[in-house]
Design an enzyme around this catalytic site. Structure first.
Site, PDB file in Angstrom:
ATOM      1  N   ASP A 109     -10.748   3.732  -1.376  1.00  0.00           N
ATOM      2  CA  ASP A 109     -11.343   2.713  -0.504  1.00  0.00           C
ATOM      3  C   ASP A 109     -12.851   2.538  -0.711  1.00  0.00           C
ATOM      4  O   ASP A 109     -13.594   3.502  -0.863  1.00  0.00           O
ATOM      5  CB  ASP A 109     -11.099   3.076   0.962  1.00  0.00           C
ATOM      6  N   ASP A 146       0.825  -1.209   0.000  1.00  0.00           N
ATOM      7  CA  ASP A 146       0.000   0.000   0.000  1.00  0.00           C
ATOM      8  C   ASP A 146       0.863   1.265   0.000  1.00  0.00           C
ATOM      9  O   ASP A 146       1.662   1.489   0.921  1.00  0.00           O
ATOM     10  CB  ASP A 146      -0.889  -0.062   1.266  1.00  0.00           C
TER      11      ASP A 146
HETATM   12  C1  GAL Z   1      -5.760   1.949   2.876  1.00  0.00           C
HETATM   13  C2  GAL Z   1      -6.224   0.804   1.986  1.00  0.00           C
HETATM   14  C3  GAL Z   1      -7.177  -0.036   2.793  1.00  0.00           C
HETATM   15  C4  GAL Z   1      -6.475  -0.551   4.026  1.00  0.00           C
HETATM   16  C5  GAL Z   1      -5.884   0.605   4.834  1.00  0.00           C
HETATM   17  C6  GAL Z   1      -5.035   0.123   5.978  1.00  0.00           C
HETATM   18  O1  GAL Z   1      -4.858   2.740   2.153  1.00  0.00           O
HETATM   19  O2  GAL Z   1      -6.832   1.317   0.831  1.00  0.00           O
HETATM   20  O3  GAL Z   1      -7.660  -1.108   1.996  1.00  0.00           O
HETATM   21  O4  GAL Z   1      -5.468  -1.445   3.644  1.00  0.00           O
HETATM   22  O5  GAL Z   1      -5.098   1.431   4.009  1.00  0.00           O
HETATM   23  O6  GAL Z   1      -4.433   1.164   6.687  1.00  0.00           O
END
Ligand code: GAL
Length: 429
Positions: free
Chosen positions: A231, A160
């Site tokens: 998200d 990520d």
């Molecule tokens: C976001 C991601 C989510 C989750 C989250 C965790 O950036 O899109 O799916 O993984 O971080 O902090």
């Protein structure tokens, strides 16, 4: 969570910046993109901790979820990956080895437990110094982390972007979008090489929110799947907004490489039964990874029935690996088709309208799908045989779907409108 909040603000700020300037993606070297990956030959299926547990997830939640995947029949239906999302990370020791935090006392033992159930286990990190929730990221420790994952027996990594944006891209290449994008691609490439160097087959899931036409370059950095959006949330508006962004991406999906419109919210929030069903149907049409995100130990029977509908899962997992295309809309009703192996076809008719009291039927235009006037198929939610005829009236509840599999579609002959994009051969870039 203060760090997480400020990171999200940074990420959002960067998103609008990048959206406004949309740099052109570099061409993927043909030889590299063509290399056949051993994993994710069909979209990965499993469960991920984030959409229900968020930062509260513990070792016990993962074990309980793995137990339930088996007990509920989800494993038999194809759900294999049990993925730990963000917030398992502790601090690095003097040798740079990343320790788990108190919620995950022994990751190797947890991986062994999940494997003992015949399941696979996934983990989460990012190329920046911190993850999205403000935990330790992999920056400068990529090889070390990849080796550790392999030693633990990890089968799947979600990577990520998050703090890599403010802390690396914006610092090292301020005001230079093209250079920032190169840094980002290099960071994914670095982790891909580190994973490959371990010799363990590990699904590589890119999470950078669908920026910079990621679908064009993700396969060149080993991406088996790549998020195409920000998200997801457990409400219809968000799910429908994400669905609407997927149209046109169908040419990038193929075995080993999938568009990822984010994990499932089936069973979460206040989604109605119709909305849960439509969300699941459309993600299957999109050849999306089916990663459930609900509270498995407390799953209601109707949610289990949706998640384990074998006919719908078979659409998602179809060996041809072609994603559905949005063929036409009439008012608020959308018609999508997906070509399937053996010449079969899936047709989804979805009512995106909010009017619960509408009695005005939608008329299905088979000619616009390139089909002859009568088709026989199976309604995948009633399980019954169904005959579709041209111009037939369909009464669909608000946010509901009709999902039909036509085993032997009869294509229209002379005089038909041209065959839809989805019925033509795939052109993968
Ligand atoms: C976001 C991601 C989510 C989750 C989250 C965790 O950036 O899109 O799916 O993984 O971080 O902090």
């Amino acid at each position: 969570m203060r760090i997480a909040a400020s990171l999200s603000v940074a990420v959002l700020g960067f998103a609008s910046l990048i959206a406004a300037q949309a740099p052109t993606a570099p061409k993927v070297p043909a030889a590299k993109a063509a290399a056949a990956p051993a994993v994710a030959q069909t979209p990965p299926m499993g469960w991920n901790s984030w959409n229900f547990f968020f930062e509260k997830v513990t070792d016990k939640n993962i074990r309980d979820s793995a137990d339930q995947i088996v007990a509920s029949g989800m494993k038999d239906a194809g759900y294999i990956y049990v993925n730990i999302d963000d917030t398992w990370e502790g601090q690095r020791d003097a040798n740079g080895v990343l320790r788990t935090n108190a919620k995950f006392p022994d990751m190797k033992a947890l991986a062994d437990y999940v494997h003992s159930k015949g399941l696979k286990i996934g983990i989460y990190s990012g190329p920046g110094p911190k993850t999205c929730a403000g935990y330790e990221g992999s920056l400068g420790h990529e090889e070390q982390d990849a080796r550790m994952y392999a030693e633990w027996g990890i089968d799947y990594l979600k990577y990520d972007l998050c703090s890599f944006i403010p802390d690396v891209m914006m610092k090292q290449a301020p005001n230079d979008k093209a250079a920032q994008m190169k840094l980002m691609i290099a960071a994914y490439d670095k982790m891909d090489k580190a994973l490959k160097a371990t010799g363990r087959p590990i699904v590589f899931s890119l999470c950078q929110y669908g920026w910079d036409a990621v679908w064009e370059w993700a396969p060149s950095v080993g991406g088996n799947l790549w998020r195409t959006t920000g998200d997801i949330q457990p409400n219809w508006d968000r799910i429908y907004a994400i669905l609407s962004q997927q149209s046109g991406l169908e040419k990038y999906a193929r075995p080993g490489h999938w568009n990822d419109p984010d994990m499932l919210e089936v069973g979460n929030g206040k989604l109605s039964l119709e909305e849960n069903r439509t969300h699941f149907s459309m993600w299957a049409m999109l050849a999306a990874p089916l990663l459930a995100g609900n509270d498995l130990p407390n799953m209601k029977p109707e949610i289990k029935a949706i998640l384990t509908n074998r006919d719908v899962i078979a659409i998602d997992q179809d060996k041809l690996g072609r994603q559905a295309a949005h063929i036409y809309s009439d008012g608020e009703v959308e018609v999508w088709t997906r070509p399937l192996a053996g010449g079969a076809m899936a047709i989804a008719v979805m009512n995106a309208g909010d009017n619960r009291y509408s009695t005005h039927p939608f008329h299905l235009n088979l000619r616009r799908l390139g089909l002859a006037d009568t088709q026989t198929g199976k309604d995948l939610w009633t399980g019954k045989a169904v005959e579709l005829t041209d111009n037939m009236p369909l009464e669909l509840a608000s946010h509901d779907v009709l999902l039909v599999r036509v085993e032997k579609p009869v294509f229209a002959g002379k005089g038909a409108e041209s065959a839809p994009a989805a019925a033509k051969p795939a052109v993968a870039k």
